[in-house]
Design an enzyme around this catalytic site. Sequence first.
Site, short mmCIF file in Angstrom:
data_model
loop_
_atom_site.label_atom_id
_atom_site.label_comp_id
_atom_site.label_asym_id
_atom_site.label_seq_id
_atom_site.Cartn_x
_atom_site.Cartn_y
_atom_site.Cartn_z
N HIS A 129 31.97 16.45 9.90
CA HIS A 129 31.31 17.62 9.31
C HIS A 129 32.23 18.22 8.25
O HIS A 129 33.46 18.22 8.40
CB HIS A 129 31.00 18.65 10.40
CG HIS A 129 30.08 19.72 9.90
ND1 HIS A 129 30.54 20.77 9.13
CD2 HIS A 129 28.74 19.88 10.03
CE1 HIS A 129 29.50 21.54 8.81
NE2 HIS A 129 28.40 21.02 9.33
N GLU A 143 25.15 16.25 3.86
CA GLU A 143 25.18 17.71 3.80
C GLU A 143 25.98 18.14 2.58
O GLU A 143 27.22 18.19 2.64
CB GLU A 143 25.84 18.27 5.06
CG GLU A 143 25.12 17.94 6.34
CD GLU A 143 25.46 18.94 7.44
OE1 GLU A 143 24.53 19.59 7.93
OE2 GLU A 143 26.64 19.09 7.79
N GLY A 159 22.10 24.15 10.86
CA GLY A 159 23.00 25.17 11.39
C GLY A 159 22.23 26.44 11.71
O GLY A 159 21.61 26.56 12.77
N GLY A 160 22.25 27.39 10.77
CA GLY A 160 21.69 28.74 11.00
C GLY A 160 20.31 28.75 11.64
O GLY A 160 20.07 29.48 12.61
N TRP A 184 25.17 24.08 16.49
CA TRP A 184 25.39 25.51 16.75
C TRP A 184 26.77 25.97 16.29
O TRP A 184 27.09 27.16 16.38
CB TRP A 184 25.21 25.80 18.24
CG TRP A 184 23.77 25.79 18.68
CD1 TRP A 184 22.66 25.73 17.87
CD2 TRP A 184 23.28 25.86 20.02
NE1 TRP A 184 21.52 25.76 18.63
CE2 TRP A 184 21.87 25.85 19.96
CE3 TRP A 184 23.90 25.94 21.27
CZ2 TRP A 184 21.06 25.89 21.10
CZ3 TRP A 184 23.10 26.00 22.41
CH2 TRP A 184 21.70 25.97 22.32
#
Length: 246
Positions: free
Chosen positions: A92, A164, A230-231, A9
């Site tokens: 990340h 990622e 994520g989104g 989030w």
Amino acid sequence: MNKLLVANWKMNKNTLECIEFFNEFNSKYSAKRDAWVSPQAIHLSLAIHEGAKKNVKCGSQNASDHTSGAYTGELSPKNLKELGAHFTLLGHSERRQYFNETSKLLNSKVKTALQEGLKVIYCVGETLPERESNQTLSIVGDQIHQGLNDITDAHEDNLIVAYEPVWAIGTGKTASPTQAQQVHAFIRAELKKKFPSFGDKVRLLYGGSVKPDNVEELLGQKDIDGGLVGGASLKAKDFLALCGDK
Ligand code: 13P
């Protein structure tokens, strides 16, 4: 093993929005796929409580490489574990980019978190200029080798790697399933070399604009064991769809 979908989030949602998410998510989640959630640290306790109702594991987005002491603003992996956190994200690209986290520092964080009994989702990925100059595999390889040094077999069940590509994060541009699979196969091979006894068992997640309409194709790839999202993880309905609950 079940596919694993992890909601990152980032710095989103207030307390009420967290509660609303879990109310909706829990009402429809059927555990076809494993679902984990990583809220802001201030909402972790709440998320752990709500998630437990449906065996949704929760974890942090970062953790210190120290367990306690004079490190103002940091999050102790020991106390995260004590709180009931199941995992932490580490490395990340937003941490690497905005907080100058190097793979060397991350190696220290990974080892400390594992020692404290947290699962670690270690993130790697190349930027667009790196991809365009054909450096993807060397960059990702370095991040793997530097960040995952000196990890023993004792932690074989607790290490997860997320690929990622930075250019695919929040941009709507997804790596094609073939592009993602190619890097995942490379990561798998590197992990097998580095950890002969368990490299083939490490779960590999893909992250970068994973959405309900591309998730099945991505998860259908041989070396993609799940997604870091994520989104599309912010709306319960979308995260449910990613978890196979339409
Ligand atoms: P998006 O799914 O919004 O592209 O974010 C990916 C990500 O950074 C998950 O950690």
